[in-house]
Design an enzyme around this catalytic site. Structure first.
Site: not given
Ligand code: 3PG
Length: 217
Positions: A41, A45, A129
């Site tokens: 994924e 951003r 999610k």
């Molecule tokens: C995302 O974009 O899904 C989150 O930033 C993931 O969170 P994490 O960095 O704590 O895994």
């Protein structure tokens, strides 16, 4: 259930990637694939996010490609136009969801409350999610959120604070279809070109997922 979702549920892991440099795409995707996971994924951003989606789709059509952090209708259209197999957002944004549904795009919005879940259910969405999982109270919170909606066959993708230590407890819970996060390919490891380390973290995650009952190949 569509093929993309079947594969995501089989592996149980969605590596969330924040990419800054175009040059990192090739070794990064190779590391993830050679670890045995055909899912990535790419978050939209970062500046390089769009280009990464474009490149990955062309170069590795066999990868199940997700576009993350989709915050606008335009970003949904971009993800669809460039062949993303699925899309994810941190929150439950009606305008974004409606655009995804209009384009028949596999889209999993983020939820954090019962009201968010019900707003997603209004659109017939039953894969969401759960974000930010650990900050919201982790598995205990998720179990409480799941209970009233279990009969509607809702399942969640906890993301936010997932790591090799806590992922098994999420994956063995019936309300979870996959865990997601950046722990597999941390920003500093991408930056420093630690491709072998990233590959090893994929291998380790797949082992945990298999032990938790997932059908990883
Ligand atoms: C995302 O974009 O899904 C989150 O930033 C993931 O969170 P994490 O960095 O704590 O895994």
């Amino acid at each position: 259930m569509n093929e993309t979702l079947v594969e995501i549920e089989n592996y149980g892991i969605i590596p969330v990637i924040e990419i800054d440099e175009i040059d990192h795409i090739e070794p990064l995707v190779n590391a993830i694939m050679s670890g045995g996971l055909p899912i990535v994924e790419i978050t939209m951003r970062t500046k390089a996010g769009r280009k990464a989606i474009e490149i990955i789709k062309k170069r590795w059509p066999q990868v199940i490609l997700g576009a993350g952090t989709l915050l606008s209708e335009e970003q949904i259209r971009f993800a669809v136009d460039y062949g993303a197999d699925f899309g994810v957002s941190p929150g439950m944004n009606e305008r974004v969801v409606e655009e995804a549904l209009k384009l028949n795009f596999n889209f999993y919005p983020g939820i954090a409350t019962p009201s968010d879940i019900e707003r997603a259910l209004n659109y017939g969405i039953n894969r969401m999610k759960f974000f930010p999982a650990e900050s919201l109270g982790g598995l205990n919170m998720l179990k409480s959120l799941y209970a009233p909606y279990k009969h509607l066959k809702v399942k969640f993708n906890p993301t936010g604070g997932i790591n090799p230590e806590n992922m098994a407890s999420y994956l063995t819970f019936e309300g979870v279809y996959a865990v997601g996060g950046t722990w597999i390919a941390k920003k500093e490891d991408i930056k420093n070109g630690n491709w072998e380390k990233i590959k090893e973290s994929v291998v380790k995650a797949l082992l945990i997922s298999k032990k938790a009952g997932k059908k990883t190949k």
